[in-house]
Design a protein around this motif. Sequence first.
Motif, PDB file in Angstrom:
ATOM      1  N   SER A 129     -10.100   9.748  -2.103  1.00 39.84           N
ATOM      2  CA  SER A 129     -10.792   8.665  -2.805  1.00 39.84           C
ATOM      3  C   SER A 129     -11.349   7.714  -1.760  1.00 39.84           C
ATOM      4  N   PRO A 130     -12.567   7.215  -1.941  1.00 39.83           N
ATOM      5  CA  PRO A 130     -13.183   6.355  -0.917  1.00 39.83           C
ATOM      6  C   PRO A 130     -12.320   5.120  -0.641  1.00 39.83           C
ATOM      7  N   ILE A 131     -12.350   4.678   0.654  1.00 39.28           N
ATOM      8  CA  ILE A 131     -11.632   3.469   1.041  1.00 39.28           C
ATOM      9  C   ILE A 131     -12.335   2.258   0.415  1.00 39.28           C
ATOM     10  N   LEU A 132     -11.578   1.464  -0.326  1.00 41.80           N
ATOM     11  CA  LEU A 132     -12.155   0.284  -0.982  1.00 41.80           C
ATOM     12  C   LEU A 132     -12.124  -0.946  -0.080  1.00 41.80           C
ATOM     13  N   GLY A 133     -11.169  -1.033   0.855  1.00 43.13           N
ATOM     14  CA  GLY A 133     -11.066  -2.187   1.733  1.00 43.13           C
ATOM     15  C   GLY A 133      -9.735  -2.184   2.438  1.00 43.13           C
ATOM     16  N   TYR A 134      -9.430  -3.361   3.047  1.00 42.50           N
ATOM     17  CA  TYR A 134      -8.233  -3.464   3.876  1.00 42.50           C
ATOM     18  C   TYR A 134      -7.547  -4.804   3.590  1.00 42.50           C
ATOM     19  N   PHE A 135      -6.212  -4.747   3.731  1.00 45.74           N
ATOM     20  CA  PHE A 135      -5.405  -5.958   3.738  1.00 45.74           C
ATOM     21  C   PHE A 135      -4.904  -6.201   5.148  1.00 45.74           C
ATOM     22  N   ILE A 136      -4.886  -7.466   5.572  1.00 51.01           N
ATOM     23  CA  ILE A 136      -4.464  -7.836   6.920  1.00 51.01           C
ATOM     24  C   ILE A 136      -3.239  -8.733   6.810  1.00 51.01           C
ATOM     25  N   GLU A 137      -2.228  -8.500   7.666  1.00 49.03           N
ATOM     26  CA  GLU A 137      -1.030  -9.317   7.719  1.00 49.03           C
ATOM     27  C   GLU A 137      -0.777  -9.740   9.160  1.00 49.03           C
ATOM     28  N   ARG A 138      -0.076 -10.875   9.330  1.00 46.41           N
ATOM     29  CA  ARG A 138       0.301 -11.354  10.645  1.00 46.41           C
ATOM     30  C   ARG A 138       1.703 -11.920  10.578  1.00 46.41           C
ATOM     31  N   LYS A 139       2.325 -12.026  11.765  1.00 47.54           N
ATOM     32  CA  LYS A 139       3.631 -12.654  11.886  1.00 47.54           C
ATOM     33  C   LYS A 139       3.791 -13.183  13.290  1.00 47.54           C
ATOM     34  N   LYS A 140       4.715 -14.149  13.420  1.00 46.64           N
ATOM     35  CA  LYS A 140       5.076 -14.605  14.754  1.00 46.64           C
ATOM     36  C   LYS A 140       5.890 -13.515  15.445  1.00 46.64           C
ATOM     37  N   LYS A 141       5.743 -13.443  16.746  1.00 52.21           N
ATOM     38  CA  LYS A 141       6.398 -12.363  17.492  1.00 52.21           C
ATOM     39  C   LYS A 141       7.904 -12.420  17.324  1.00 52.21           C
ATOM     40  N   GLN A 142       8.469 -13.609  17.275  1.00 52.26           N
ATOM     41  CA  GLN A 142       9.914 -13.750  17.192  1.00 52.26           C
ATOM     42  C   GLN A 142      10.425 -13.660  15.755  1.00 52.26           C
ATOM     43  N   SER A 143       9.517 -13.470  14.785  1.00 52.44           N
ATOM     44  CA  SER A 143       9.904 -13.424  13.373  1.00 52.44           C
ATOM     45  C   SER A 143       9.739 -12.017  12.833  1.00 52.44           C
ATOM     46  N   SER A 144      10.432 -11.750  11.717  1.00 59.53           N
ATOM     47  CA  SER A 144      10.296 -10.458  11.041  1.00 59.53           C
ATOM     48  C   SER A 144       9.578 -10.597   9.706  1.00 59.53           C
ATOM     49  N   ARG A 145       9.067 -11.763   9.413  1.00 61.52           N
ATOM     50  CA  ARG A 145       8.421 -12.031   8.120  1.00 61.52           C
ATOM     51  C   ARG A 145       6.911 -11.944   8.274  1.00 61.52           C
ATOM     52  N   TRP A 146       6.318 -10.941   7.588  1.00 61.72           N
ATOM     53  CA  TRP A 146       4.861 -10.757   7.630  1.00 61.72           C
ATOM     54  C   TRP A 146       4.219 -11.589   6.520  1.00 61.72           C
ATOM     55  N   MET A 147       3.058 -12.130   6.808  1.00 61.41           N
ATOM     56  CA  MET A 147       2.327 -12.952   5.843  1.00 61.41           C
ATOM     57  C   MET A 147       0.929 -12.363   5.656  1.00 61.41           C
ATOM     58  N   ARG A 148       0.575 -12.125   4.374  1.00 56.52           N
ATOM     59  CA  ARG A 148      -0.749 -11.569   4.080  1.00 56.52           C
ATOM     60  C   ARG A 148      -1.808 -12.653   4.264  1.00 56.52           C
ATOM     61  N   LEU A 149      -2.919 -12.285   4.909  1.00 58.32           N
ATOM     62  CA  LEU A 149      -3.965 -13.240   5.230  1.00 58.32           C
ATOM     63  C   LEU A 149      -5.116 -13.210   4.243  1.00 58.32           C
ATOM     64  N   ASN A 150      -5.300 -12.122   3.506  1.00 60.48           N
ATOM     65  CA  ASN A 150      -6.407 -12.036   2.545  1.00 60.48           C
ATOM     66  C   ASN A 150      -5.883 -11.441   1.253  1.00 60.48           C
ATOM     67  N   PHE A 151      -6.333 -12.055   0.152  1.00 58.21           N
ATOM     68  CA  PHE A 151      -5.986 -11.526  -1.170  1.00 58.21           C
ATOM     69  C   PHE A 151      -7.164 -10.788  -1.793  1.00 58.21           C
ATOM     70  N   ASP A 152      -8.352 -10.979  -1.263  1.00 57.91           N
ATOM     71  CA  ASP A 152      -9.513 -10.166  -1.617  1.00 57.91           C
ATOM     72  C   ASP A 152      -9.717  -9.130  -0.521  1.00 57.91           C
ATOM     73  N   LEU A 153     -10.005  -7.897  -0.920  1.00 55.21           N
ATOM     74  CA  LEU A 153     -10.124  -6.812   0.060  1.00 55.21           C
ATOM     75  C   LEU A 153     -11.204  -7.121   1.088  1.00 55.21           C
ATOM     76  N   CYS A 154     -10.881  -6.817   2.349  1.00 55.91           N
ATOM     77  CA  CYS A 154     -11.866  -6.943   3.443  1.00 55.91           C
ATOM     78  C   CYS A 154     -12.640  -5.636   3.515  1.00 55.91           C
ATOM     79  N   LYS A 155     -13.946  -5.699   3.305  1.00 59.67           N
ATOM     80  CA  LYS A 155     -14.774  -4.492   3.256  1.00 59.67           C
ATOM     81  C   LYS A 155     -15.122  -3.972   4.648  1.00 59.67           C
ATOM     82  N   GLU A 156     -15.089  -4.845   5.665  1.00 58.87           N
ATOM     83  CA  GLU A 156     -15.477  -4.479   7.024  1.00 58.87           C
ATOM     84  C   GLU A 156     -14.234  -4.121   7.841  1.00 58.87           C
ATOM     85  N   THR A 157     -14.484  -3.623   9.099  1.00 58.25           N
ATOM     86  CA  THR A 157     -13.390  -3.299  10.016  1.00 58.25           C
ATOM     87  C   THR A 157     -13.257  -4.371  11.096  1.00 58.25           C
TER      88      THR A 157
END
Length: 1192
Positions: free
Chosen positions: A718-746
């Motif tokens: 099925s075609p790729i619809l988009g991407y979700f991006i997450e980040r976290k501090k290096k010393q942390s284990s908790r990831w936080m989502r940065l976009n709630f609307d799909l990112c269409k680009e790379t």
Amino acid sequence: MPEPTKKEENEVLAPAPAPPPEEPNKEKEAGTVPVKEPNKEKEAGTAPAKEPNKEKEAGTAPAKEPNKEKEAGTSPGKDEEDASPPGGLPPGLGSRALERKDSEWSIGESPAGEEQDKQNANSQLSILFVEKPQGGTVKVGENITFIAKVKAEDLLRKPTVKWFKGKWMDLASKAGKHLQLKETFERHSRVYTFEMQIIKAKENYAGNYRCEVSYKDKFDSCSFDLEVLESTGTTPNIDIRSAFKRSGEGQDDAGELDFSGLLKRREVKPQEEQPEVDVWELLKNAKPSEYEKIAFQYGITDLRGMLRRLKRMRRVEKKSAAFARILDPAYQVDKGGRVRFVVELADPKLEVKWYKNGQEIRPSTKYIFEHKGCERIMFINNCVLTDDSEYYVTAGDEKCSTELFVREPPVMVTKQLEDTKAYCGERVELECEVSEDDANVKWFKNGEEIIPGPKSRYHIRVEGKKHILIIDGATKADSAEYSVMTTGGQSSAKLSVDLKPLKILTPLTDQTVNLGKEICLKCEVSENITGKWTKNGLPVQETDHLKIVHKGRIHKLVIANALVEDEGDYVFTPDAYSVTLPAKVHVVDPPKINLDGLDADNTVTVIAGNKLRLEIPISGEPPPKALWSRADKAIMEGSGRIRSENYPDSTTLVIDIAEKDDSGVYNINLKNEAGEAHASIKIKVVDIPDPPVAPNVTDVGDDWCIMTWDPPLYDGGSPILGYFIERKKKQSSRWMRLNFDLCKETIFEPKKMIEGVAYEVRIFAVNAVGISKPSMPSKPFVPLAVTSPPTLLTVDSVTDTTVTMKWRPPDQIGAAGLDGYVLEYCFEGTDDWIVANTELIEKTKFTITGLPTDSRIYVRVKAVNAAGASEPKYYSQPILVKEIIEAPKIRIPRHLKQTYIRRVGEAINLVIPFQGKPRPELIWTKDGAPIDKNQINIRNSETDTIVFIRKAERSHSGKYDLQVKVEKFVETASIDIRVIDRPGPPQLVKIEDVWGENVALSWTPPRDDGNTAITGYTIQKADKKSMEWFTVIEHYHRTSATITELVIGNEYYFRVFAENMCGLSEDATMTKESAVIAKDGKIYKNPVYEDFDFTEAPMFTQPLVNTYAVAGYNATLNCSVRGNPKPKITWMKNKVVIKDDPRYRMFSNQGVCTLEIRKPSPYDGGTYCCKAVNDLGTVEIECKLEVKVVAQ
């Protein structure tokens, strides 16, 4: 005809049945309870209603004789509104009372005739009226209209108009059957027209009316009269037994005394005629033990009221030396009405006082006193229920009393409800009539109150006295007993609602139709009623496919396109009837496959690993047989990972745990007796995509970065619809989502990161199936940013080989901080920037050295931190490397340009700014000599010099010179400093002369003036005996003075102080000799005073007053008392001493006594008494407290 009382006004405005015409005089006389003793009435000067001639003799002036009314000094409206006992004046006194013009008014109120003249005078100065309503005459039963017009040229909005009857009755709330108020506006002439129409006039409608118009601060009014002709009738006989019967026995108002039987003929049930018996004569001659028997025999239920009346009657029989005519035993008045008490004195010089429940009545707007010859009259206006009490009047040592009854007339039901029968669906109206317009009426159904509302089928309509209960669309549930209740009666009736008999005119018929054809089931009944349709015993709901039609008596069920599921047994059942109309419908159809739920290309997508259960609806009659196949290989029913399931209305393909190889085309074959059908379905198995590769961070800012990545190798079908991006501090284990609307680009730019903190990012790929697993995290990165450029770069100083620059720190430094600065310069004409500092500059000032003289350079500065150097800050123009000589200049502050004055001991701190380059040389001198630095501190800087003296002395006074020198340039300035102190005493004080009570003094100024001018002198005197000094004159400017008003026979010394701006001298100079004020030979004899007796019995200077309180809010009772010795104060409630009760607090301050009642309730109401006692006597004072409960 006389104007009606307040009670009659209510009857005029609320269209209730008018009282019999033969009783206007009784109602006019305010509800007195007369006794059937005609002989005594004549002796007291009372004129019965049947003898109008005697009324005229007694001084009563009918409305048709205005001349006599003017002679009496009263207007018709006033006496006619009064509620007073029948009769008027004693025989022979009527003419004298009518001719008397010097009537006395207790509160300065002018007679009603004068008020009428003032109103007529004011009405002539009309402000708003264009046309005023005029008085008129009307016959009983006819209509009359009064018109008032107002000009609207100067008015921005409609004026406010009010109609009144008498003085107080507002007619706006009384509009109804007998009274209508209208208003119109003519646009061309701009005139407002206001009309008041009286319909079917009655005799008691006659009287004085008033029209008032107001607009903002403008006001206008006009009075007019209405006369109603053809008034006839006689006054009915009065039964004393009806006065002491409880009103409405067994009803809501049972238990209240009702004297209305003496005022108005009430509708009573016909009784057998009995011979008239004078009950009072029986009671007077009977023993007290027989009172109860007589009361029971003649139907008198209020025994206590009868006994009180009998006691007063016996007391009245005694002859009075003070009263020629006493008060009547009882009076009655309607709530809001006016009552009139009259007594006649034997001696007009006697002082009369009126009391209510033992409390003296003071003149006010409510209580009005009037003197007419020997008559003493008291009016009570706007009677309320609290006025229902005992009143008495005192004249000399005698008094006479009466009782006042205030009542609210009950509302009676004049037309009863009637039993009613109706059929279902009809509109039902239950009607009754009451005695008053717009009365409060409650409706009940089987004893439960009916509350109408916007969604209720019950509606209540009020038309004057008529009250109608309306039931729309009656049902059998409305069959009940309905009742109506008023304050004075009730009525009930039964309502019976039945069904009409039903006939079937056209029954339903059985039908057989082809699929897709119309089905129409039709029936007709004899009544226009609703009904219900059922199919196979279940209710039929109307849809776009199935329509239910009801027109009159015809009912239809219409199916435009017949379906197989429309087959069944249909039944129509009329509502509220047990009749049913059945019919059968049979539908035939060849087999069909319904693929409407699939895509346009009949493709079904399933996620790998899930179970596919594909249900395809089929139709046909009889039910067809289904066969699934794939690539010419049949799919059998039963067990297996891929299998089929068949049902009468559907066939199902089942694939357990779908795999990628299960994708392909599947065929369906249907067959029954009516034909065959074929269809093909494409099945596609899809999955989530693979995770992307780890992203790359290509650029980093202060709180942002730029990241890129590549798409996953497998998109899951099925075609790729988009991407979700997450980040976290290096010393942390908790990831936080940065976009709630799909990112269409790379490519993506995360923001809002914290500078100096290491971060990691990762990617999720998304297709129609779901979200992939996360990618590997990126390499850690730290957001950092350089600071903003430094600010305010300026030249501080320039020499032949150096340039000093200074600047301000950057506005924005950031999390990386600020390590220091780099200062660079380049010579004019080149682009080679040279770093002036070998190490980072920590301060914001730096000197560039080793520069050639007369060269020109450009300068810039950068801020440096861990992220690098900031953008440079440039100096705007080239700098010439050559020292500039600036001539010196002294800037003397304004307050030092005049003499600088300080007192001894104060500090001196002078700051004198100057200019000059290079740094100038400073020289201070005082009076031409160098300054002693041990006494005066001098501190110099590059821009100013400071002269500081910690404690000033008079030796510091002088002229200070400042010299500022730069090479050959010199600037000088001078400052005058004066240190002042208090002066010394005058040198010599002499007594120049003594005469009578006066002494002349003179003195010489002091040697030491304190370094400032002498501003005045202070002279004091002292008696030689006591030698206590007293100031005689202050701030005296001369050196000689005359002291007056000295005591004869005393010997005085005098002294003088000198004064300047620092104050008086520490010492004073005293006269060496004394001044003797000689006596003139008079002998003074001291007067003899006797001791004053301050003892006094207690006396209240401010009485208690009757008070109304609101429940829940603190109330206070106040009075003031005086007496010596100080009296002891005691508070009582209902003759019981208040002691140790936390609900009461008692205060006494400077003779003011206060009783505070905390949060009172109705229980706290009663009679409160304040008692003051000392050795010389005792005094008490009372008041009444009534606690009202405010409705929530």
